[in-house]
Design a protein around this motif. Structure first.
Motif, mmCIF file in Angstrom:
data_model
loop_
_atom_site.group_PDB
_atom_site.id
_atom_site.type_symbol
_atom_site.label_atom_id
_atom_site.label_comp_id
_atom_site.label_asym_id
_atom_site.label_seq_id
_atom_site.Cartn_x
_atom_site.Cartn_y
_atom_site.Cartn_z
ATOM 1 N N TYR A 37 13.066 -22.009 66.451
ATOM 2 C CA TYR A 37 11.924 -22.037 65.544
ATOM 3 C C TYR A 37 10.860 -21.083 66.067
ATOM 4 O O TYR A 37 10.688 -20.915 67.279
ATOM 5 N N GLN A 39 6.713 -20.394 65.861
ATOM 6 C CA GLN A 39 5.447 -21.024 65.497
ATOM 7 C C GLN A 39 4.301 -20.038 65.718
ATOM 8 O O GLN A 39 3.849 -19.827 66.834
ATOM 9 N N GLY A 43 0.324 -22.494 63.051
ATOM 10 C CA GLY A 43 0.838 -23.830 63.339
ATOM 11 C C GLY A 43 2.157 -24.187 62.690
ATOM 12 O O GLY A 43 2.855 -25.082 63.166
ATOM 13 N N GLU A 44 2.516 -23.524 61.612
ATOM 14 C CA GLU A 44 3.754 -23.905 60.938
ATOM 15 C C GLU A 44 4.970 -23.564 61.778
ATOM 16 O O GLU A 44 5.051 -22.514 62.381
ATOM 17 N N MET A 45 5.925 -24.491 61.813
ATOM 18 C CA MET A 45 7.189 -24.264 62.512
ATOM 19 C C MET A 45 8.164 -23.638 61.522
ATOM 20 O O MET A 45 8.542 -24.262 60.539
ATOM 21 N N MET A 89 4.855 -18.297 69.266
ATOM 22 C CA MET A 89 5.572 -19.189 70.173
ATOM 23 C C MET A 89 6.949 -19.426 69.592
ATOM 24 O O MET A 89 7.083 -19.629 68.379
ATOM 25 N N LEU B 88 -2.125 -31.383 66.330
ATOM 26 C CA LEU B 88 -1.508 -30.905 65.094
ATOM 27 C C LEU B 88 -0.419 -31.906 64.717
ATOM 28 O O LEU B 88 0.442 -32.216 65.547
ATOM 29 N N GLY B 106 6.527 -28.665 57.534
ATOM 30 C CA GLY B 106 5.340 -28.315 56.785
ATOM 31 C C GLY B 106 4.364 -27.548 57.656
ATOM 32 O O GLY B 106 4.609 -27.349 58.855
ATOM 33 N N PRO B 107 3.257 -27.101 57.080
ATOM 34 C CA PRO B 107 2.282 -26.294 57.824
ATOM 35 C C PRO B 107 1.443 -27.097 58.795
ATOM 36 O O PRO B 107 0.748 -26.519 59.634
ATOM 37 N N ARG B 110 -4.269 -30.287 61.137
ATOM 38 C CA ARG B 110 -5.002 -30.257 62.412
ATOM 39 C C ARG B 110 -6.037 -31.364 62.393
ATOM 40 O O ARG B 110 -6.963 -31.338 61.580
#
Lengths: 116, 114
Positions: A37, A39, A43-45, A89, B88, B106-107, B110
């Motif tokens: 994955y 990132q 923040g989205e994986m 990441m 998160l 999903g996104p 936070r």
């Protein structure tokens, strides 16, 4: 015991060059799946690539390929022709079959920096 | 369509507040997950729902309460959180639990607890 090991906390690569991100795993289950994955800072994986334990050939998805060496229990990610947008990441992960099927085990991650 | 949506994107709450995080997918997936991720760490599994039933609770404190109203929706109810719960929160889904099926994330939301 750690089941997924990513030994590179950070990696630098020049734009347009290839880079390999290392991942080793440990399991006694003959049925498992290996995943990578991405990132970004948002923040989205983002799912990149998958390799099943019974797959004979290495997985490829566009610029991503997985160098799967079952005997060595390694599943390295190769990114070809790096782009600035690849800076992120990267997590290696594993899902085991049977009772462990619901759980994805993540490595600690490798931060990739692509230089212009 | 491999989209998992989460609302809200950001949430600030006090320690006495009650709030909820929402997650939705329309891929027909029957397994849904909540993860918590602290900065510079990998995601940590919190809960797994399979066919709308809670199948895994990773010893999560009771101030986190999951709910799966139907096969497309997953909620996480928050009450009396602590500042260390700031993180998160990622939702994910997969077709089922078999090892060869990837999870789609999903996104994230936070969360900041003051």
């Amino acid at each position: 015991a750690q089941k997924i090991t990513q030994t590179q906390p950070g990696m630098f690569v020049q734009e347009k060059e290839a880079v390999t991100l290392d991942c080793t795993y440990d399991t006694s289950d003959p049925s498992y799946g290996l995943f990578w994955y991405k990132q970004p800072s948002s923040g989205e994986m983002i799912f990149l690539i998958y390799q099943g334990s019974y797959d004979q050939q290495n997985a490829t998805e566009g610029r991503y390929s997985l160098n799967f060496q079952k005997a060595r229990k390694s599943a390295n990610l190769v990114i070809s022709a790096s782009q600035l947008g690849d800076s992120a990441m990267y997590f290696c992960a594993m899902r085991e079959g049977g009772d462990g099927g619901f759980k994805t085990i993540f490595g600690a991650g490798t931060r990739l920096f692509v230089k212009a | 369509d491999t989209e998992v949506t989460q609302t809200p994107k950001h949430l600030v709450m006090g320690m006495t507040n009650k709030k909820s995080l929402k997650c939705e997918q329309h891929m027909g997936h029957r397994a849904m997950y909540w993860y918590k991720q602290k900065a510079k760490k990998p995601p940590e599994l919190m809960f797994v729902y399979s066919y709308e039933k809670l199948s895994i609770n990773e010893s999560v404190p009771s101030r986190f309460s999951p709910e799966c109203p139907n096969s497309s929706l997953l909620n996480l109810h928050l009450h009396a959180l602590q500042p260390e719960d700031s993180a998160l929160y990622l939702c994910a889904s997969s077709p089922a639990s078999r090892s060869q099926e990837t999870q789609y994330f999903g996104p994230g939301t936070r969360l900041l607890v003051l």
